[in-house]
Design a protein around this motif. Structure first.
Motif, PDB file in Angstrom:
ATOM      1  N   ASN A   1       0.826  -1.211   0.000  1.00 35.71           N
ATOM      2  CA  ASN A   1       0.000   0.000   0.000  1.00 35.71           C
ATOM      3  C   ASN A   1       0.856   1.255   0.000  1.00 35.71           C
ATOM      4  O   ASN A   1       0.523   2.246  -0.640  1.00 35.71           O
ATOM      5  CB  ASN A   1      -0.960  -0.004   1.191  1.00 35.71           C
ATOM      6  CG  ASN A   1      -2.080  -1.000   1.018  1.00 35.71           C
ATOM      7  OD1 ASN A   1      -2.421  -1.388  -0.085  1.00 35.71           O
ATOM      8  ND2 ASN A   1      -2.653  -1.440   2.132  1.00 35.71           N
ATOM      9  N   GLY A   2       1.971   1.218   0.719  1.00 38.79           N
ATOM     10  CA  GLY A   2       2.874   2.363   0.794  1.00 38.79           C
ATOM     11  C   GLY A   2       3.522   2.709  -0.542  1.00 38.79           C
ATOM     12  O   GLY A   2       3.850   3.865  -0.797  1.00 38.79           O
ATOM     13  N   LEU A   3       3.699   1.716  -1.386  1.00 37.49           N
ATOM     14  CA  LEU A   3       4.291   1.969  -2.710  1.00 37.49           C
ATOM     15  C   LEU A   3       3.335   2.734  -3.618  1.00 37.49           C
ATOM     16  O   LEU A   3       3.766   3.474  -4.498  1.00 37.49           O
ATOM     17  CB  LEU A   3       4.684   0.655  -3.387  1.00 37.49           C
ATOM     18  CG  LEU A   3       5.850  -0.108  -2.784  1.00 37.49           C
ATOM     19  CD1 LEU A   3       6.001  -1.465  -3.461  1.00 37.49           C
ATOM     20  CD2 LEU A   3       7.143   0.697  -2.890  1.00 37.49           C
ATOM     21  N   GLY A   4       2.037   2.538  -3.416  1.00 35.90           N
ATOM     22  CA  GLY A   4       1.048   3.252  -4.213  1.00 35.90           C
ATOM     23  C   GLY A   4       0.963   2.806  -5.660  1.00 35.90           C
ATOM     24  O   GLY A   4       0.532   3.580  -6.518  1.00 35.90           O
ATOM     25  N   ILE A   5       1.343   1.564  -5.944  1.00 32.96           N
ATOM     26  CA  ILE A   5       1.320   1.102  -7.335  1.00 32.96           C
ATOM     27  C   ILE A   5       0.494  -0.173  -7.506  1.00 32.96           C
ATOM     28  O   ILE A   5       0.407  -0.702  -8.616  1.00 32.96           O
ATOM     29  CB  ILE A   5       2.742   0.864  -7.884  1.00 32.96           C
ATOM     30  CG1 ILE A   5       3.496  -0.196  -7.070  1.00 32.96           C
ATOM     31  CG2 ILE A   5       3.521   2.167  -7.937  1.00 32.96           C
ATOM     32  CD1 ILE A   5       4.851  -0.579  -7.617  1.00 32.96           C
ATOM     33  N   LYS A   6      -0.127  -0.652  -6.464  1.00 33.81           N
ATOM     34  CA  LYS A   6      -0.812  -1.948  -6.557  1.00 33.81           C
ATOM     35  C   LYS A   6      -2.041  -1.918  -7.464  1.00 33.81           C
ATOM     36  O   LYS A   6      -2.460  -2.955  -7.944  1.00 33.81           O
ATOM     37  CB  LYS A   6      -1.181  -2.485  -5.180  1.00 33.81           C
ATOM     38  CG  LYS A   6      -2.380  -1.848  -4.546  1.00 33.81           C
ATOM     39  CD  LYS A   6      -2.754  -2.559  -3.278  1.00 33.81           C
ATOM     40  CE  LYS A   6      -4.065  -2.015  -2.776  1.00 33.81           C
ATOM     41  NZ  LYS A   6      -4.605  -2.773  -1.704  1.00 33.81           N
ATOM     42  N   ASP A   7      -2.581  -0.758  -7.736  1.00 33.73           N
ATOM     43  CA  ASP A   7      -3.767  -0.677  -8.589  1.00 33.73           C
ATOM     44  C   ASP A   7      -3.436  -0.493 -10.066  1.00 33.73           C
ATOM     45  O   ASP A   7      -4.347  -0.395 -10.890  1.00 33.73           O
ATOM     46  CB  ASP A   7      -4.670   0.470  -8.117  1.00 33.73           C
ATOM     47  CG  ASP A   7      -5.232   0.195  -6.722  1.00 33.73           C
ATOM     48  OD1 ASP A   7      -5.446  -0.994  -6.400  1.00 33.73           O
ATOM     49  OD2 ASP A   7      -5.426   1.153  -5.952  1.00 33.73           O
ATOM     50  N   LYS A   8      -2.165  -0.470 -10.407  1.00 32.45           N
ATOM     51  CA  LYS A   8      -1.772  -0.371 -11.811  1.00 32.45           C
ATOM     52  C   LYS A   8      -2.005  -1.723 -12.470  1.00 32.45           C
ATOM     53  O   LYS A   8      -1.629  -2.761 -11.937  1.00 32.45           O
ATOM     54  CB  LYS A   8      -0.289   0.013 -11.943  1.00 32.45           C
ATOM     55  CG  LYS A   8       0.056   1.335 -11.286  1.00 32.45           C
ATOM     56  CD  LYS A   8      -0.495   2.480 -12.084  1.00 32.45           C
ATOM     57  CE  LYS A   8      -0.066   3.810 -11.471  1.00 32.45           C
ATOM     58  NZ  LYS A   8      -0.702   4.931 -12.112  1.00 32.45           N
ATOM     59  N   SER A   9      -2.613  -1.732 -13.629  1.00 31.52           N
ATOM     60  CA  SER A   9      -2.974  -2.993 -14.302  1.00 31.52           C
ATOM     61  C   SER A   9      -1.758  -3.808 -14.721  1.00 31.52           C
ATOM     62  O   SER A   9      -1.855  -5.019 -14.910  1.00 31.52           O
ATOM     63  CB  SER A   9      -3.849  -2.703 -15.523  1.00 31.52           C
ATOM     64  OG  SER A   9      -3.114  -1.943 -16.468  1.00 31.52           O
ATOM     65  N   TYR A  10      -0.620  -3.184 -14.829  1.00 33.90           N
ATOM     66  CA  TYR A  10       0.591  -3.866 -15.276  1.00 33.90           C
ATOM     67  C   TYR A  10       1.528  -4.243 -14.121  1.00 33.90           C
ATOM     68  O   TYR A  10       2.631  -4.737 -14.357  1.00 33.90           O
ATOM     69  CB  TYR A  10       1.330  -3.018 -16.317  1.00 33.90           C
ATOM     70  CG  TYR A  10       1.573  -1.584 -15.875  1.00 33.90           C
ATOM     71  CD1 TYR A  10       2.750  -1.216 -15.251  1.00 33.90           C
ATOM     72  CD2 TYR A  10       0.608  -0.602 -16.095  1.00 33.90           C
ATOM     73  CE1 TYR A  10       2.973   0.088 -14.851  1.00 33.90           C
ATOM     74  CE2 TYR A  10       0.809   0.703 -15.701  1.00 33.90           C
ATOM     75  CZ  TYR A  10       1.994   1.048 -15.074  1.00 33.90           C
ATOM     76  OH  TYR A  10       2.204   2.330 -14.679  1.00 33.90           O
ATOM     77  N   VAL A  11       1.092  -4.016 -12.889  1.00 31.29           N
ATOM     78  CA  VAL A  11       1.887  -4.367 -11.709  1.00 31.29           C
ATOM     79  C   VAL A  11       1.174  -5.477 -10.957  1.00 31.29           C
ATOM     80  O   VAL A  11      -0.014  -5.357 -10.627  1.00 31.29           O
ATOM     81  CB  VAL A  11       2.084  -3.147 -10.785  1.00 31.29           C
ATOM     82  CG1 VAL A  11       2.875  -3.532  -9.544  1.00 31.29           C
ATOM     83  CG2 VAL A  11       2.774  -2.007 -11.535  1.00 31.29           C
ATOM     84  N   HIS A  12       1.890  -6.558 -10.694  1.00 30.76           N
ATOM     85  CA  HIS A  12       1.301  -7.731 -10.057  1.00 30.76           C
ATOM     86  C   HIS A  12       2.160  -8.169  -8.874  1.00 30.76           C
ATOM     87  O   HIS A  12       3.366  -8.373  -9.031  1.00 30.76           O
ATOM     88  CB  HIS A  12       1.187  -8.878 -11.067  1.00 30.76           C
ATOM     89  CG  HIS A  12       0.604  -8.453 -12.368  1.00 30.76           C
ATOM     90  ND1 HIS A  12      -0.747  -8.298 -12.562  1.00 30.76           N
ATOM     91  CD2 HIS A  12       1.193  -8.115 -13.541  1.00 30.76           C
ATOM     92  CE1 HIS A  12      -0.964  -7.898 -13.800  1.00 30.76           C
ATOM     93  NE2 HIS A  12       0.191  -7.775 -14.411  1.00 30.76           N
ATOM     94  N   PHE A  13       1.546  -8.308  -7.714  1.00 30.36           N
ATOM     95  CA  PHE A  13       2.231  -8.783  -6.512  1.00 30.36           C
ATOM     96  C   PHE A  13       1.808 -10.222  -6.251  1.00 30.36           C
ATOM     97  O   PHE A  13       0.615 -10.494  -6.087  1.00 30.36           O
ATOM     98  CB  PHE A  13       1.876  -7.913  -5.303  1.00 30.36           C
ATOM     99  CG  PHE A  13       2.491  -6.546  -5.354  1.00 30.36           C
ATOM    100  CD1 PHE A  13       3.762  -6.330  -4.846  1.00 30.36           C
ATOM    101  CD2 PHE A  13       1.810  -5.485  -5.918  1.00 30.36           C
ATOM    102  CE1 PHE A  13       4.342  -5.074  -4.890  1.00 30.36           C
ATOM    103  CE2 PHE A  13       2.371  -4.217  -5.969  1.00 30.36           C
ATOM    104  CZ  PHE A  13       3.643  -4.012  -5.457  1.00 30.36           C
ATOM    105  N   LEU A  14       2.783 -11.128  -6.213  1.00 27.42           N
ATOM    106  CA  LEU A  14       2.493 -12.540  -5.991  1.00 27.42           C
ATOM    107  C   LEU A  14       3.200 -13.046  -4.735  1.00 27.42           C
ATOM    108  O   LEU A  14       4.283 -12.579  -4.381  1.00 27.42           O
ATOM    109  CB  LEU A  14       2.957 -13.377  -7.188  1.00 27.42           C
ATOM    110  CG  LEU A  14       2.315 -13.044  -8.530  1.00 27.42           C
ATOM    111  CD1 LEU A  14       2.912 -13.920  -9.622  1.00 27.42           C
ATOM    112  CD2 LEU A  14       0.808 -13.204  -8.472  1.00 27.42           C
ATOM    113  N   LEU A  15       2.558 -14.019  -4.089  1.00 23.48           N
ATOM    114  CA  LEU A  15       3.099 -14.602  -2.862  1.00 23.48           C
ATOM    115  C   LEU A  15       3.605 -16.014  -3.152  1.00 23.48           C
ATOM    116  O   LEU A  15       2.851 -16.878  -3.590  1.00 23.48           O
ATOM    117  CB  LEU A  15       2.020 -14.623  -1.783  1.00 23.48           C
ATOM    118  CG  LEU A  15       1.402 -13.255  -1.483  1.00 23.48           C
ATOM    119  CD1 LEU A  15       0.207 -13.392  -0.562  1.00 23.48           C
ATOM    120  CD2 LEU A  15       2.438 -12.315  -0.903  1.00 23.48           C
TER     121      LEU A  15
END
Length: 174
Positions: free
Chosen positions: A112-126
């Motif tokens: 959330n602090g990065l402010g980029i999670k809602d970009k369609s081309y950015v994906h965070f995986l676990l």
């Protein structure tokens, strides 16, 4: 006598310097260790930060992809991802897949602090089962891999990497 001692001292110093220089030239150059990353982008299916199962290949689509394995508690990762987030619009023509082994609870605040999670081309995986970490044999973070549009490795880096270099690798991967 003083002049002679001074001349001898200067000759000895110059000779010693020349000798040390000669020795240094004869030493083999230090080799950079190679990071033998797999040549193709892996196709694991992992949970994203919203709990949805996502295929790495589907997320990469047919675009050059920046794949980063990181830890939110690593200061180098924080710096690298922070720098990317400041220039995120320059990455809009590519896919960014950011993967970690950390539990979701440890990740949410950082993401959330990065402010980029809602970009369609950015994906965070676990990578909860460490499949990706094992595949790449991750030993240090951030580990950064640039892939072309055909999912072939173009470049790999460990540690903070110049964003202009990453962007150039992605541009060449179209």
């Amino acid at each position: 006598m003083k002049k002679l001692n001074l001349i001898i001292l200067i000759v000895v110093l110059l000779g010693g310097t020349a000798y040390i220089s000669l020795l240094a030239k004869n030493e083999p150059p230090v080799q950079k260790p190679e990071i033998a990353a797999p040549s193709m982008l892996p196709d694991f299916t992992l949970n994203d930060i919203n709990g949805k199962m996502s295929s790495i290949h589907q997320l990469a689509d047919n675009k050059p992809t920046l794949f980063i394995y990181f830890s939110s508690t690593c200061h180098l990762c924080q710096d690298e991802l922070g720098a990317i987030s400041k220039r995120i619009e320059e990455f809009k023509d590519y896919n960014l897949i950011l993967t970690t082994v950390q539990p979701i609870e440890e990740m949410i605040g950082f993401v959330n602090g990065l402010g980029i999670k809602d970009k369609s081309y950015v994906h965070f995986l676990l990578d909860a089962e460490m499949k990706v970490a094992s595949y790449y044999q991750i030993r240090s973070v951030p580990s950064i891999y640039c892939y072309n549009s055909e999912k072939q490795l173009v470049a790999e880096y460990v540690g903070i990497t110049d964003l202009n270099l990453l962007l150039e690798n992605l541009r060449q991967g179209k």
